[in-house]
Scaffold this motif. Sequence first.
Motif, PDB file in Angstrom:
ATOM      1  N   PRO A 180       0.842  -1.205   0.000  1.00  0.00           N
ATOM      2  CA  PRO A 180       0.000   0.000   0.000  1.00  0.00           C
ATOM      3  C   PRO A 180       0.883   1.263   0.000  1.00  0.00           C
ATOM      4  N   TRP A 181       0.802   2.034  -1.057  1.00  0.00           N
ATOM      5  CA  TRP A 181       1.637   3.242  -1.172  1.00  0.00           C
ATOM      6  C   TRP A 181       0.866   4.445  -0.609  1.00  0.00           C
ATOM      7  N   THR A 182       0.617   4.408   0.689  1.00  0.00           N
ATOM      8  CA  THR A 182      -0.188   5.461   1.297  1.00  0.00           C
ATOM      9  C   THR A 182       0.507   6.048   2.514  1.00  0.00           C
ATOM     10  N   THR A 183       0.119   7.261   2.856  1.00  0.00           N
ATOM     11  CA  THR A 183       0.641   7.897   4.073  1.00  0.00           C
ATOM     12  C   THR A 183       0.254   7.089   5.298  1.00  0.00           C
ATOM     13  N   GLU A 184      -0.961   6.504   5.271  1.00  0.00           N
ATOM     14  CA  GLU A 184      -1.418   5.687   6.396  1.00  0.00           C
ATOM     15  C   GLU A 184      -0.505   4.485   6.605  1.00  0.00           C
ATOM     16  N   ARG A 185      -0.083   3.840   5.512  1.00  0.00           N
ATOM     17  CA  ARG A 185       0.813   2.691   5.630  1.00  0.00           C
ATOM     18  C   ARG A 185       2.173   3.118   6.166  1.00  0.00           C
ATOM     19  N   ARG A 186       2.656   4.262   5.706  1.00  0.00           N
ATOM     20  CA  ARG A 186       3.929   4.773   6.208  1.00  0.00           C
ATOM     21  C   ARG A 186       3.850   4.997   7.711  1.00  0.00           C
ATOM     22  N   GLU A 187       2.794   5.650   8.160  1.00  0.00           N
ATOM     23  CA  GLU A 187       2.658   5.946   9.587  1.00  0.00           C
ATOM     24  C   GLU A 187       2.468   4.671  10.405  1.00  0.00           C
ATOM     25  N   GLU A 188       1.783   3.687   9.819  1.00  0.00           N
ATOM     26  CA  GLU A 188       1.609   2.405  10.503  1.00  0.00           C
ATOM     27  C   GLU A 188       2.958   1.722  10.716  1.00  0.00           C
ATOM     28  N   LEU A 189       3.815   1.728   9.681  1.00  0.00           N
ATOM     29  CA  LEU A 189       5.142   1.127   9.787  1.00  0.00           C
ATOM     30  C   LEU A 189       6.000   1.854  10.814  1.00  0.00           C
ATOM     31  N   VAL A 190       5.962   3.180  10.793  1.00  0.00           N
ATOM     32  CA  VAL A 190       6.718   3.974  11.763  1.00  0.00           C
ATOM     33  C   VAL A 190       6.302   3.608  13.184  1.00  0.00           C
ATOM     34  N   LYS A 191       5.000   3.498  13.410  1.00  0.00           N
ATOM     35  CA  LYS A 191       4.491   3.173  14.741  1.00  0.00           C
ATOM     36  C   LYS A 191       4.907   1.770  15.173  1.00  0.00           C
ATOM     37  N   LEU A 192       4.811   0.801  14.245  1.00  0.00           N
ATOM     38  CA  LEU A 192       5.198  -0.576  14.559  1.00  0.00           C
ATOM     39  C   LEU A 192       6.668  -0.662  14.959  1.00  0.00           C
ATOM     40  N   ILE A 193       7.511   0.077  14.259  1.00  0.00           N
ATOM     41  CA  ILE A 193       8.952   0.038  14.544  1.00  0.00           C
ATOM     42  C   ILE A 193       9.265   0.744  15.861  1.00  0.00           C
ATOM     43  N   LYS A 194       8.615   1.869  16.105  1.00  0.00           N
ATOM     44  CA  LYS A 194       8.843   2.591  17.359  1.00  0.00           C
ATOM     45  C   LYS A 194       8.418   1.748  18.566  1.00  0.00           C
ATOM     46  N   ASN A 195       7.353   0.991  18.415  1.00  0.00           N
ATOM     47  CA  ASN A 195       6.809   0.216  19.526  1.00  0.00           C
ATOM     48  C   ASN A 195       7.372  -1.206  19.607  1.00  0.00           C
ATOM     49  N   SER A 245      36.479   1.123  -0.013  1.00  0.00           N
ATOM     50  CA  SER A 245      35.447   1.356   0.989  1.00  0.00           C
ATOM     51  C   SER A 245      35.658   2.673   1.723  1.00  0.00           C
ATOM     52  N   LEU A 246      34.597   3.486   1.809  1.00  0.00           N
ATOM     53  CA  LEU A 246      34.649   4.709   2.605  1.00  0.00           C
ATOM     54  C   LEU A 246      34.528   4.385   4.085  1.00  0.00           C
ATOM     55  N   THR A 247      33.928   3.228   4.391  1.00  0.00           N
ATOM     56  CA  THR A 247      33.825   2.781   5.773  1.00  0.00           C
ATOM     57  C   THR A 247      35.068   1.977   6.110  1.00  0.00           C
ATOM     58  N   THR A 248      35.871   2.471   7.033  1.00  0.00           N
ATOM     59  CA  THR A 248      37.096   1.770   7.422  1.00  0.00           C
ATOM     60  C   THR A 248      37.024   1.251   8.844  1.00  0.00           C
ATOM     61  N   GLN A 249      35.973   1.642   9.584  1.00  0.00           N
ATOM     62  CA  GLN A 249      35.780   1.193  10.950  1.00  0.00           C
ATOM     63  C   GLN A 249      34.515   0.357  11.041  1.00  0.00           C
ATOM     64  N   PHE A 250      34.455  -0.467  12.108  1.00  0.00           N
ATOM     65  CA  PHE A 250      33.195  -1.114  12.439  1.00  0.00           C
ATOM     66  C   PHE A 250      32.375  -0.093  13.217  1.00  0.00           C
ATOM     67  N   ARG A 251      31.202   0.261  12.686  1.00  0.00           N
ATOM     68  CA  ARG A 251      30.387   1.277  13.335  1.00  0.00           C
ATOM     69  C   ARG A 251      29.019   0.705  13.705  1.00  0.00           C
ATOM     70  N   THR A 252      28.578   1.043  14.905  1.00  0.00           N
ATOM     71  CA  THR A 252      27.236   0.679  15.349  1.00  0.00           C
ATOM     72  C   THR A 252      26.434   1.962  15.480  1.00  0.00           C
ATOM     73  N   TYR A 253      25.367   2.058  14.705  1.00  0.00           N
ATOM     74  CA  TYR A 253      24.573   3.280  14.660  1.00  0.00           C
ATOM     75  C   TYR A 253      23.204   3.077  15.311  1.00  0.00           C
ATOM     76  N   GLN A 254      22.899   3.912  16.280  1.00  0.00           N
ATOM     77  CA  GLN A 254      21.567   3.952  16.845  1.00  0.00           C
ATOM     78  C   GLN A 254      20.752   5.017  16.117  1.00  0.00           C
ATOM     79  N   VAL A 255      19.477   4.759  15.995  1.00  0.00           N
ATOM     80  CA  VAL A 255      18.568   5.722  15.385  1.00  0.00           C
ATOM     81  C   VAL A 255      17.633   6.233  16.477  1.00  0.00           C
ATOM     82  N   LYS A 256      17.504   7.548  16.571  1.00  0.00           N
ATOM     83  CA  LYS A 256      16.643   8.143  17.600  1.00  0.00           C
ATOM     84  C   LYS A 256      15.267   8.479  17.034  1.00  0.00           C
ATOM     85  N   ASP A 257      14.292   8.488  17.913  1.00  0.00           N
ATOM     86  CA  ASP A 257      12.935   8.885  17.554  1.00  0.00           C
ATOM     87  C   ASP A 257      12.871  10.411  17.550  1.00  0.00           C
TER      88      ASP A 257
END
Length: 448
Positions: A180-195, A245-257
């Motif tokens: 579903p290519w809808t704003t509602e589907r996007r927001e549903e996915l965002v909510k599922l991932i946050k929760n 490779s531009l990445t030369t280190q092992f990096r762990t990235y957190q994503v914030k809300d």
Amino acid sequence: MQYTKNEQVAQALPKEKKQRFCALLGDVELSLLYKASVHGYDAPAFHQRCDRQGPTLLVAYNNSGYVFGGYTSVDYTQSGQYITDEEAFLFYFQGKIPVCVKINSGHHARVDDSAGPSFGQQLYFCYNNQPVVYNQGGNAYTINATTMYGNDGNLKECEVYKIEQIPPVSVEEKPWRDVPWTTERREELVKLIKNYKPLESSVNRVRILMIGPVGAGKSSFFNSINSIFTGHVTNKAMAGSSSTSLTTQFRTYQVKDGREGKPLPFVLCDTMGLEEQSGAGLDIEDISCILQGLIPDRYMFNPVAPYQLKEQKFSRSASLEQKIHCVVYVIDATKISLMSSKLEEKLAGIRKKVNSLGVPQIVLMTKVDEACPLVEEDLQKVYISSYIKTKVQEVSSRLGVPVSCVLPVKNYSQELELNLSCDVLLLTALQQMLRFADDYLDDISPSY
């Protein structure tokens, strides 16, 4: 190795001349395979990148400013045979117009040997593994050395391009995946991932490891996911175009809300890019240590010396939270068909190691817009594109993963604003990664 729109190695061929060749050869694209100043003027370097690649165009540049070369429709294979190729031609430029010199009737276009590229046993490029062109004379092609290259045999560059037919724009009768290519589907996915909460209570955030060739889009995927939850396009992880490779280190990235929000329940782990040659790029032994949670954040990779366990401050094994819970292979959709056997073997070795540890695996197929004109026009057509469907099936076959585990996406690269279609594809892929991580946590032994 092939280079496309986001060239890992800059092309010397000017855009206008490139367009002239595309018009001359039909509905095609030129993809850079070999650049002598980068890969070497020697014959083995040429054959490593250009053998069995189908029709190719060689473009040479000399110190007097001449641009000239040749086209062959027959693969280089080092067979030792004389090649008959009625479509072969030499060319040079008169102003902006390429002048083509066809093969004379009854002559062989070239010899398919292990030496550098040549045409008609007459014109030899990178002769004797040197930056020169050598005209031995002959009757296969009727050429004038003064007109063609100003009698200047000293080369400042030599490139070989793969000639690729632009795929026909065709669509499936119905979508081969329902999205579903809808704003509602996007927001549903965002909510599922946050929760989202990992199944195992001892794990606060699942760790997802990104593995893939140089330039496939591992760092760009993190930047894209970070952009969605930040609310605007970001570029936190180093991403771009490079031959290494531009990445030369092992990096762990957190994503914030959001910029001031709390960290979300997943960590994206970025690695050095894979390269086909040994002693370059990410080492398989490093991957094994990463999977087991033994390599710390910001560890600097050394392609010729994998991580040694004795480097750890503590000999105890890592906790379940420090281990990798899902592995994601990031593959460029425009380069699948040209994946070298060496790189394919490397990926197979990695998959064997990952399988032995029971970690689930997904393939992220990036740059789908660059691979298919239909999708470039409208990203929402990705799941009705017959061409993208064949690429998904090809990835599945080459890497040995189910078709359902291959997820097409488009990372943010040149955009300045977020896009609904990009977000839906990216968030759908992330949701699958979290589901796979839960499968791993669900199966893990209680002894952990």
